[in-house]
Design a protein around this motif. Sequence first.
Motif, mmCIF file in Angstrom:
data_model
loop_
_atom_site.group_PDB
_atom_site.id
_atom_site.type_symbol
_atom_site.label_atom_id
_atom_site.label_comp_id
_atom_site.label_asym_id
_atom_site.label_seq_id
_atom_site.Cartn_x
_atom_site.Cartn_y
_atom_site.Cartn_z
ATOM 1 N N LEU A 199 -21.910 -14.844 33.047
ATOM 2 C CA LEU A 199 -20.778 -14.925 33.961
ATOM 3 C C LEU A 199 -21.258 -15.335 35.350
ATOM 4 O O LEU A 199 -22.405 -15.062 35.715
ATOM 5 C CB LEU A 199 -20.066 -13.559 34.025
ATOM 6 C CG LEU A 199 -19.288 -13.178 32.755
ATOM 7 C CD1 LEU A 199 -18.966 -11.698 32.734
ATOM 8 C CD2 LEU A 199 -17.987 -13.992 32.647
ATOM 9 N N PRO A 200 -20.391 -15.997 36.120
ATOM 10 C CA PRO A 200 -20.806 -16.427 37.450
ATOM 11 C C PRO A 200 -20.834 -15.281 38.460
ATOM 12 O O PRO A 200 -20.016 -14.370 38.388
ATOM 13 C CB PRO A 200 -19.731 -17.447 37.839
ATOM 14 C CG PRO A 200 -18.526 -17.051 37.050
ATOM 15 C CD PRO A 200 -19.024 -16.426 35.780
ATOM 16 N N VAL A 201 -21.785 -15.326 39.372
ATOM 17 C CA VAL A 201 -21.850 -14.365 40.484
ATOM 18 C C VAL A 201 -20.900 -14.861 41.576
ATOM 19 O O VAL A 201 -21.139 -15.909 42.172
ATOM 20 C CB VAL A 201 -23.284 -14.272 41.043
ATOM 21 C CG1 VAL A 201 -23.306 -13.486 42.343
ATOM 22 C CG2 VAL A 201 -24.224 -13.634 40.023
ATOM 23 N N ASP A 202 -19.820 -14.144 41.803
ATOM 24 C CA ASP A 202 -18.925 -14.538 42.903
ATOM 25 C C ASP A 202 -19.387 -13.853 44.194
ATOM 26 O O ASP A 202 -20.398 -13.149 44.218
ATOM 27 C CB ASP A 202 -17.461 -14.236 42.567
ATOM 28 C CG ASP A 202 -17.206 -12.747 42.410
ATOM 29 O OD1 ASP A 202 -18.066 -11.936 42.814
ATOM 30 O OD2 ASP A 202 -16.143 -12.380 41.882
ATOM 31 N N GLU A 203 -18.649 -14.074 45.264
ATOM 32 C CA GLU A 203 -19.081 -13.594 46.578
ATOM 33 C C GLU A 203 -19.212 -12.063 46.617
ATOM 34 O O GLU A 203 -20.171 -11.525 47.175
ATOM 35 C CB GLU A 203 -18.091 -14.095 47.642
ATOM 36 C CG GLU A 203 -18.450 -13.730 49.068
ATOM 37 C CD GLU A 203 -19.794 -14.295 49.549
ATOM 38 O OE1 GLU A 203 -20.384 -15.144 48.841
ATOM 39 O OE2 GLU A 203 -20.250 -13.864 50.624
ATOM 40 N N ASP A 207 -27.129 -17.817 40.388
ATOM 41 C CA ASP A 207 -25.680 -17.696 40.612
ATOM 42 C C ASP A 207 -24.949 -17.220 39.354
ATOM 43 O O ASP A 207 -23.744 -17.394 39.223
ATOM 44 C CB ASP A 207 -25.093 -19.022 41.122
ATOM 45 C CG ASP A 207 -25.414 -20.182 40.184
ATOM 46 O OD1 ASP A 207 -26.138 -19.944 39.187
ATOM 47 O OD2 ASP A 207 -24.939 -21.296 40.436
ATOM 48 N N GLU A 208 -25.698 -16.600 38.455
ATOM 49 C CA GLU A 208 -25.091 -16.048 37.244
ATOM 50 C C GLU A 208 -25.668 -14.668 36.937
ATOM 51 O O GLU A 208 -26.726 -14.297 37.436
ATOM 52 C CB GLU A 208 -25.360 -16.977 36.043
ATOM 53 C CG GLU A 208 -24.614 -18.299 36.136
ATOM 54 C CD GLU A 208 -24.909 -19.234 34.964
ATOM 55 O OE1 GLU A 208 -24.120 -20.164 34.761
ATOM 56 O OE2 GLU A 208 -25.931 -19.032 34.266
ATOM 57 N N LEU A 263 -25.065 -7.321 44.747
ATOM 58 C CA LEU A 263 -26.451 -7.497 44.284
ATOM 59 C C LEU A 263 -27.430 -7.393 45.454
ATOM 60 O O LEU A 263 -28.471 -6.736 45.346
ATOM 61 C CB LEU A 263 -26.602 -8.838 43.561
ATOM 62 C CG LEU A 263 -26.068 -8.862 42.127
ATOM 63 C CD1 LEU A 263 -25.852 -10.295 41.636
ATOM 64 C CD2 LEU A 263 -27.025 -8.117 41.190
ATOM 65 N N GLN A 264 -27.083 -8.014 46.558
ATOM 66 C CA GLN A 264 -27.952 -7.922 47.750
ATOM 67 C C GLN A 264 -28.139 -6.469 48.165
ATOM 68 O O GLN A 264 -29.245 -6.043 48.495
ATOM 69 C CB GLN A 264 -27.356 -8.717 48.907
ATOM 70 C CG GLN A 264 -27.528 -10.221 48.760
ATOM 71 C CD GLN A 264 -26.815 -10.993 49.859
ATOM 72 O OE1 GLN A 264 -26.143 -10.392 50.703
ATOM 73 N NE2 GLN A 264 -26.951 -12.307 49.844
ATOM 74 N N ALA A 265 -27.048 -5.706 48.127
ATOM 75 C CA ALA A 265 -27.113 -4.294 48.537
ATOM 76 C C ALA A 265 -28.040 -3.510 47.613
ATOM 77 O O ALA A 265 -28.882 -2.723 48.069
ATOM 78 C CB ALA A 265 -25.715 -3.678 48.543
ATOM 79 N N VAL A 266 -27.890 -3.728 46.317
ATOM 80 C CA VAL A 266 -28.691 -2.946 45.365
ATOM 81 C C VAL A 266 -30.173 -3.349 45.467
ATOM 82 O O VAL A 266 -31.060 -2.486 45.378
ATOM 83 C CB VAL A 266 -28.092 -3.067 43.937
ATOM 84 C CG1 VAL A 266 -28.604 -4.256 43.167
ATOM 85 C CG2 VAL A 266 -28.297 -1.784 43.157
#
Lengths: 213, 213
Positions: free
Chosen positions: B119-123, B77-78, B129-132
Amino acid sequence: MATKRKYLNYTTPWGVSLSPVARAGWSAFLIHESGFQPALENWNHEGVDSPFWRFYHNPKAGCHLRYQGREIPLLPDEYVLIPANTIFDCCGPVTACHYWLHFTVTRLAGTVPVGPVVLPVDETLRLQLQAVLRTHAEAPHALRDHRLYHESAALLHSAFARLELPPTQDIPDRLLDVLDLIQKAPHTHLSNSFLADRAGMSLERFIPDYAVE
Amino acid sequence: MATKRKYLNYTTPWGVSLSPVARAGWSAFLIHESGFQPALENWNHEGVDSPFWRFYHNPKAGCHLRYQGREIPLLPDEYVLIPANTIFDCCGPVTACHYWLHFTVTRLAGTVPVGPVVLPVDETLRLQLQAVLRTHAEAPHALRDHRLYHESAALLHSAFARLELPPTQDIPDRLLDVLDLIQKAPHTHLSNSFLADRAGMSLERFIPDYAVE
């Protein structure tokens, strides 16, 4: 003694090289303006024409574009990319809730879509649009504008990721320079002899394939 | 008769001008590589050092960075931004599920963070990230790489939108050119007299404020 530097390689055998980004066909953006107005009165403009591209997204329905007699509604679950030098009308029978980007596409070679391109807003783009509208609502300050710039750029790259432009052929670097010149100054008179010179080619060799008129 | 063009204005009174993008402090990116490996064995590298920035995101926990004796876990989550010329260790006590970007930041003036920034991964970033990662899983072809480029660029702009860099002062254009030169060739020996010349300044005037050593 010179310091020995480790891991200087920009690319590795395990990743995908994106170095061709600095070449033709891998569009980059120069963003001129990001705008959001939740209630524009009389959003009626005929024969809009510009040397730059536009990204349009209306979070509320009711307005449309007119392009070659065809009506293109601006819907909250869609966005529209309008290539440079596209002539269209903005039609606002109701108050317009309008988000826009004006931008120049650099490094674009090959086929450019003709006329406005309408694409669906997916979940990622929906969140990106919400973020950019929130940023617009903040009081202006340097950090706000910096964030606006990055959020707008992220939005455009996401939009272009979904625009399946046909791959372009490899183009020699010197011709890319010429293309770059033309893209930067579309309304300037650039003679073929001037452009041929920039490409390091004779006018006779330049004209058959690349002449501008 | 010359055609009268309408709406040639790149900016309007109703939007936010982002034209300063081509100036200092409004970072743009040259992406060298985008990589994803779901199971890297022995991801242990000491003294990693590079003239380019890195974006790291490990979708599975278990690995960490070591920077100046401090352990920085790579958590799902980061994400981590590692500025150029940061020396760190990659520590993989377990198999690494690793996504990375190698990139050069252009137009960056002013303060650069020292050391890795977590840094935090926001929505939005999570979806990006999922797309890439999905795009990485596709068979290589030109359209895949083009999409990978745009998705990576969108990711970086989203990441930098969250990086609150202090605003930079206005810098004269000719000094920006010099800055650009230095950023493009950090390991080249560029003498002060060469740089002063590029800035159109005397060596005496250049040295007090801008000398590189």
